[in-house]
Design a protein around this motif. Structure first.
Motif, PDB file in Angstrom:
ATOM      1  N   GLY A 150      -0.248   0.239  -0.267  1.00 18.03           N
ATOM      2  CA  GLY A 150      -1.638  -0.123  -0.020  1.00 18.03           C
ATOM      3  C   GLY A 150      -2.444  -0.230  -1.303  1.00 18.03           C
ATOM      4  N   HIS A 207       4.078  -6.393   2.790  1.00 17.82           N
ATOM      5  CA  HIS A 207       2.654  -6.019   2.812  1.00 17.82           C
ATOM      6  C   HIS A 207       1.810  -7.159   2.246  1.00 17.82           C
ATOM      7  CE1 HIS A 207      -0.845  -3.237   2.437  1.00 17.82           C
ATOM      8  NE2 HIS A 207      -1.147  -4.077   1.438  1.00 17.82           N
ATOM      9  N   SER A 241      -2.673  -2.158   6.158  1.00 15.64           N
ATOM     10  CA  SER A 241      -2.252  -0.774   5.963  1.00 15.64           C
ATOM     11  C   SER A 241      -2.600   0.069   7.182  1.00 15.64           C
ATOM     12  CB  SER A 241      -2.922  -0.182   4.716  1.00 15.64           C
ATOM     13  OG  SER A 241      -2.482  -0.840   3.548  1.00 15.64           O
TER      14      SER A 241
END
Length: 494
Positions: free
Chosen positions: A159, A322, A360
């Protein structure tokens, strides 16, 4: 070079035009983007996890050839994908391509399907990473810690990196990728020179009867799943130095490197023991086969290094997905189909910071659900989520191939026969074959439950249908203009 008459431009709809403050910036070259997508493919993780399964449940010692076959199918897909990339200025990847070729409803349906698909593959990596890190810590005398705590720690690191400028993630992924690839290449080289520990170098991958033996369908299913992530090159379009050249180069380079690496490394694993012994070992202990093989060939130090790098390989994949998910949310926020905050870039880092934080949060919620329900991180979290992702990505790629064919047939923006018709059509046929084999063997991929397979398939169908229906509530869910700056008419290619 002559250009056909220009199609009239349709103004970009409200919400899709990117204001200066709502655009990502960067100067990524083809090499940096290749690092991103190859890291997402997690090369060492594939060698450690997929190769033993392909050997034991697929087509045996000829399984390495299956990687090469799948790479050819995906290269055919990439030809049309790259040809269309110059006419798709958005960084929405599948979403943008399918919308331009097939319309707003399939486009937004594919966007929702992509969000579910990449969320699933990221969840799979969290489960595998948590279990692997716990095993490594205990191997070196550390305490047993619940897998989800390791997963949560990895989430925090991913993150933070995702919040910052993309070039920071690129540097981290570059270091991790070089390390994991290096240990496998050293292993490959030693086996190639010495012939391994068994009767000698394997030739099964060159024998058609061996390739067609066993269960080729299951082998293709495992092999095609190993390429997930390469198609994300277009997601980094806004951050590329020269997107019209960088994205196609990165796509082809990533596919060739991944396909060659998988094929050679799987062949080295087989050759290290010999055909029959390799298949037997894969069936007896698939989880530890690669570490024990590297230890036998390179010694205990090599085995220890491989164990540690397996963890970093998983984290690299985690970080890559991500970044991909954050950019999907960013593109949807810019198009007005998701909250507008997702489409805002950080004033200093030029990153999709709001989308990254939201992603996240979603990952954390899933980890909590998995932990509370007591799901096993490997046999359930990893197996179920990876199976979901495989089915979803194959569907998205098949839809993209169809979109390429329809787009060029309607727009005539590119008249090259191979790039706009033949290669996409062959790629679509190959992808539909892989999709049919995956559906047929899907219960095997997720642990043998037909009911669970049906439920997962229903989730993907609902995601696509939900996005298609949502497109009716959004005035202009996607841009519809066709770029004519790059119209191509190369009659010599016909």
């Amino acid at each position: 070079m002559s250009a056909p008459p220009s199609d009239p431009q349709v103004p970009a709809p409200t919400g899709s035009a990117r204001a200066p403050g709502h655009r990502l910036r960067g100067s990524l070259g083809a090499g940096s983007i290749v690092f991103m997508v190859v890291a997402a493919a997690a090369p060492l993780t594939v060698v450690a996890g997929t190769v033993p399964l392909g050997l034991s449940a697929g087509n045996g010692a000829a399984f390495p050839a299956t990687f090469a076959l799948c790479a050819v199918v995906l290269l055919l897909f990439a030809v049309g994908f790259c040809a269309m990339s110059r006419h798709v200025p958005e960084a929405g990847a599948f979403y943008s391509y399918i919308a331009r070729g097939l319309g707003a409803a399939p486009g937004l349906g594919s966007a929702f399907l992509a969000l579910v698909t990449y969320t699933a593959v990221q969840a799979a990596v969290y489960g595998y990473l948590g279990a692997t890190l716990d095993a490594v810590v205990q191997h070196y005398g550390g305490p047993a810690v619940p897998w989800y705590l390791y997963a949560a720690a990895a989430l925090v690191v991913a993150g933070v990196l995702g919040f910052r400028h993309i070039e920071l993630s690129g540097k981290v992924l570059g270091v991790l990728l070089v390390a994991e690839v290096a240990i496998v290449l050293v292993f490959d080289a030693v086996v190639a020179v010495t012939g391994g520990l068994g009767p000698g170098r394997s030739t099964a991958l060159l024998v058609p009867s061996e390739i067609l033996s066993g269960s080729l369908g299951i082998a293709i299913m495992f092999a095609i799943a190993s390429f997930i992530g390469f198609e994300a090159t277009a997601v980094f379009r806004d951050e590329a130095r020269d997107p019209e050249r960088t994205v196609p180069r990165a796509t082809y380079l990533a596919l060739v490197l991944i396909g060659a690496f998988y094929t050679v490394s799987a062949w080295a694993v087989v050759s290290a023991w010999g055909d029959a012994d390799a298949v037997a070992r894969a069936g007896e202990d698939p989880g530890n086969m690669i570490v024990s093989t590297i230890t036998a060939v390179l010694g205990p130090v090599g085995g220890d290094v491989a164990q540690v790098l397996l963890v970093t390989s998983l984290f690299a994949a985690l970080l890559s997905f991500h970044n991909v998910l954050a950019r999907y949310l960013f593109a949807l926020g810019n198009a007005g189909t998701m909250p507008g905050a997702f489409g805002r870039s950080h004033p200093r880092h030029a990153s999709p910071h709001a989308a990254s934080l939201a992603q996240s949060g979603t990952a954390l919620l899933l980890i909590v659900v998995f932990a509370v329900t007591g799901m096993d991180p490997v046999t359930q979290v990893f197996a179920w989520m990876a199976g979901t992702a495989t089915l979803g990505v194959l569907t998205l790629m098949a839809l993209t191939c169809l979109a390429v064919l329809v787009f060029f047939a309607r727009s005539r923006a590119d008249r090259r026969l191979w790039h706009t018709r033949l290669a996409p059509a062959l790629g679509l046929a190959g992808l539909l074959t892989c999709l049919a084999l995956t559906v047929a063997n899907f219960p095997t991929l997720i642990g043998g439950s037909p009911a669970l397979a049906t439920a997962i398939g229903a989730v993907l169908v609902v995601a696509f249908a939900g996005g298609a229906l949502w497109s009716r509530r959004v005035p202009h869910p996607v841009p519809v203009q066709v770029s004519t700056r790059h119209t191509v008419d190369t009659t010599e290619d016909r």
